[in-house]
Design an enzyme around this catalytic site. Sequence first.
Site, PDB file in Angstrom:
ATOM      1  N   ASP A  21      -3.430  26.932 -12.023  1.00 38.34           N
ATOM      2  CA  ASP A  21      -3.894  28.265 -12.415  1.00 38.34           C
ATOM      3  C   ASP A  21      -4.054  28.327 -13.933  1.00 38.34           C
ATOM      4  OD1 ASP A  21      -4.383  30.963 -12.666  1.00 38.34           O
ATOM      5  OD2 ASP A  21      -2.274  31.540 -12.422  1.00 38.34           O
ATOM      6  N   ASN A  23      -5.231  31.221 -15.650  1.00 38.99           N
ATOM      7  CA  ASN A  23      -5.208  32.556 -16.268  1.00 38.99           C
ATOM      8  C   ASN A  23      -4.054  33.445 -15.812  1.00 38.99           C
ATOM      9  OD1 ASN A  23      -6.057  32.954 -13.704  1.00 38.99           O
ATOM     10  ND2 ASN A  23      -7.811  34.241 -14.202  1.00 38.99           N
ATOM     11  N   ASP A  25      -3.009  34.523 -12.929  1.00 39.33           N
ATOM     12  CA  ASP A  25      -3.046  35.469 -11.799  1.00 39.33           C
ATOM     13  C   ASP A  25      -2.374  34.884 -10.552  1.00 39.33           C
ATOM     14  OD1 ASP A  25      -4.868  33.609 -10.970  1.00 39.33           O
ATOM     15  OD2 ASP A  25      -6.500  35.033 -10.583  1.00 39.33           O
ATOM     16  N   ASP A  29      -7.574  27.717 -10.044  1.00 43.32           N
ATOM     17  CA  ASP A  29      -8.974  28.017 -10.321  1.00 43.32           C
ATOM     18  C   ASP A  29      -9.691  26.813 -10.932  1.00 43.32           C
ATOM     19  OD1 ASP A  29      -8.053  28.074 -13.038  1.00 43.32           O
ATOM     20  OD2 ASP A  29      -7.316  30.111 -12.629  1.00 43.32           O
ATOM     21  N   ASP A  98     -16.980  20.718  -0.280  1.00 37.41           N
ATOM     22  CA  ASP A  98     -16.738  21.040   1.118  1.00 37.41           C
ATOM     23  C   ASP A  98     -17.935  21.844   1.615  1.00 37.41           C
ATOM     24  OD1 ASP A  98     -15.222  21.466   3.551  1.00 37.41           O
ATOM     25  OD2 ASP A  98     -13.416  21.323   2.315  1.00 37.41           O
ATOM     26  N   ASP A 200     -17.188  20.250   7.093  1.00 38.70           N
ATOM     27  CA  ASP A 200     -16.167  20.904   7.891  1.00 38.70           C
ATOM     28  C   ASP A 200     -16.554  20.938   9.382  1.00 38.70           C
ATOM     29  OD1 ASP A 200     -13.683  22.596   7.531  1.00 38.70           O
ATOM     30  OD2 ASP A 200     -14.929  24.046   8.598  1.00 38.70           O
ATOM     31  N   GLU A 255     -15.934  15.797   8.907  1.00 41.05           N
ATOM     32  CA  GLU A 255     -14.688  16.118   9.594  1.00 41.05           C
ATOM     33  C   GLU A 255     -15.057  16.239  11.067  1.00 41.05           C
ATOM     34  OE1 GLU A 255     -10.998  19.291   9.801  1.00 41.05           O
ATOM     35  OE2 GLU A 255     -13.055  19.986   9.756  1.00 41.05           O
ATOM     36  N   HIS A 327      -4.996  19.443   3.660  1.00 43.22           N
ATOM     37  CA  HIS A 327      -4.598  20.858   3.598  1.00 43.22           C
ATOM     38  C   HIS A 327      -4.319  21.453   4.976  1.00 43.22           C
ATOM     39  CE1 HIS A 327      -8.761  20.872   4.660  1.00 43.22           C
ATOM     40  NE2 HIS A 327      -8.723  22.158   4.912  1.00 43.22           N
ATOM     41  N   ASP A 328      -4.602  20.715   6.038  1.00 47.31           N
ATOM     42  CA  ASP A 328      -4.356  21.213   7.392  1.00 47.31           C
ATOM     43  C   ASP A 328      -3.166  20.531   8.054  1.00 47.31           C
ATOM     44  OD1 ASP A 328      -6.650  22.841   7.317  1.00 47.31           O
ATOM     45  OD2 ASP A 328      -7.926  21.217   8.050  1.00 47.31           O
TER      46      ASP A 328
HETATM   47  C1  GLC Z   1     -11.452  22.692   9.135  1.00 51.70           C
HETATM   48  C2  GLC Z   1     -10.727  22.939   7.838  1.00 51.70           C
HETATM   49  C3  GLC Z   1      -9.688  24.000   8.064  1.00 51.70           C
HETATM   50  C4  GLC Z   1     -10.383  25.251   8.494  1.00 51.70           C
HETATM   51  C5  GLC Z   1     -11.271  25.005   9.712  1.00 51.70           C
HETATM   52  C6  GLC Z   1     -12.224  26.130   9.914  1.00 51.70           C
HETATM   53  O1  GLC Z   1     -10.639  22.155  10.099  1.00 51.70           O
HETATM   54  O2  GLC Z   1     -10.194  21.752   7.342  1.00 51.70           O
HETATM   55  O3  GLC Z   1      -8.907  24.234   6.934  1.00 51.70           O
HETATM   56  O4  GLC Z   1      -9.441  26.233   8.790  1.00 51.70           O
HETATM   57  O5  GLC Z   1     -12.063  23.854   9.573  1.00 51.70           O
HETATM   58  O6  GLC Z   1     -13.202  26.151   8.916  1.00 51.70           O
HETATM   59 CA    CA Z   2      -6.258  31.832 -11.661  1.00 50.46          CA
END
Ligand code: GLC
Ligand code: CA
Length: 553
Positions: A21, A23, A25, A29, A98, A200, A255, A327-328
């Site tokens: 981050d 700034n 908040d 970013d 992405d 995605d 993906e 991230h999943d």
């Molecule tokens: C993919 C992304 C996930 C998202 C899902 C719907 O699996 O990696 O984070 O929630 O698609 O877009």
């Molecule tokens: Ca920020």
Amino acid sequence: MVKKWWKEAVIYQIYPRSFMDSNGDGIGDLKGITSRLDYLKYLGVDVIWLSPIYQSPNDDNGYDISDYRNIMDEFGTMEDFDEMLEQAHERGIRIVMDLVVNHTSDEHEWFMESRKSKDNPYRDYYIWREGKEDGSAPNNWGACFGGSAWEHDDETDMYYLHLFTKKQPDLNWENPKVREEVFDMMTWWCDKGIDGFRMDVISMISKTAEMPDGEVKDIYGNPNPYCINGPRVHEYLQEMNEKVLSKYDIMTVGETPAVTTELAKQYAGEDTHELNMVFQFEHVEGDGKYGKWTDKKVPLIQLKKIMSKWQTELYGKAWNSLFWDNHDQPRAVSRFGDDSPEYREVSAKMLATCLHMMQGSPYIYQGEELGMTNYPFRSQEEFRDIESVNAIKEWCDSGVVSMEDFWPCLLKKSRDNARTPVQWDDTENAGFTTGTPWIGVNPNYTEINAKAETADENSVFHYYKKLIALRKQNPVMVYGKYELLLEDSEELFVYTRTLEEEKLLVVCSFSDKETVFEIPDEFVGKACLIANRENAYDKKRVVLKPYEAFVLR
Ligand code: GLC
Ligand code: CA
């Protein structure tokens, strides 16, 4: 095997909200990312995969896009983006965006038009169906984040399809206008100079036209195979390739949930003109007790079997991504290694060795290079992720499972584990923000952080740095043929890679006990390329310490 820059690349995934981050908040970013590019350069990565940074109401943290050509206010401006891209390129780092085009946000202009009336020009941009005679949903498909995949819309008294949340309506790829819009938008980004796309849930863009009921699993009918690897998906990707991808020297990764090795050869075949590589989940799935939810570890033998299948079946034919987490997924070391203070570092290094020595392009998820761990959630209120929040409703509030039984599963598998802020230093909030972070900071930041690890030659960070450097010096790591040894060992993951005269032996212990290993004759006395412990590998018999890993050449 055909040589390509993206086969040789190491990719680093940034989840912008939690990266840095600038700034105060409390939300990461673009300027924050720019300020840490030197860190990534020092680590040695070639490519950044940037999770979505487009305009979004953030129902699913940016995976619900309301404007593909603008930056999310919280993340900054298009000028910040251009600056970040330029600064990355100056350091020789490429940026892959992405691309979320299975669905948009319900706040996207197309959807706001579409829902207005049956004859709106945007009506067919989405998938609308009449309900059944009794007014219920058109079929029994369930959405990936719980509930029915159909949402009734009062305006026209019809249902729209959403395979994720109801704020993520699915685009209708059957409509050539939708495809044109998507291809135009992609071209616009490519012309800006970006270096590729991570697509995605791209294996879900084509749905079976008849939309039959799915086989009932858990509460709803599973939509597969009616909307995963659907009938026209390859046609769409070939069209995309012809109209956009083939015109640029970019990297594309799909993906692809529920992809098989057979299908991967089509999605990411050497000459099928679709994508460069798949990102598949077989090794991080299939352990579920309640849907995806479980607190159990996959047995090593099973893990080896799955990973080896992908290694051998794609060899020379298609290309795969290598990852333990993103991230999943929960944090790699907490899931596949051992995040206790005693073994966190060695097991994180062992996992890195095991993955980076395989065939495929390795992905490092932010913080993995520090051996960051799962978060010690104390209460339901700490979850931010829509999937976790919905899962509590669907499994516990409905009475299917007790909270007591479900809690360990949430702890182990919630996506929020991976979404806590990157731990930069030991100052307040781990140096991520001067404000209040949008999600809890893991309290172990005082021990585990980038500042301490970059200063320590023996850290997990430096181990990753070394692995990345080795990849540049050893083509066998990229192009070598894989062979699994000791298939039936419950403790050891052992394999070789061979490229002409060059051969590597990779030995990884997944055990918290000592194990005995006999080095194959051809490797006795060979040089050690990398190891995560002090040991001697010049004799046939080695006693491996817990989570030991080494590579001989
Ligand atoms: C993919 C992304 C996930 C998202 C899902 C719907 O699996 O990696 O984070 O929630 O698609 O877009
Ligand atoms: Ca920020």
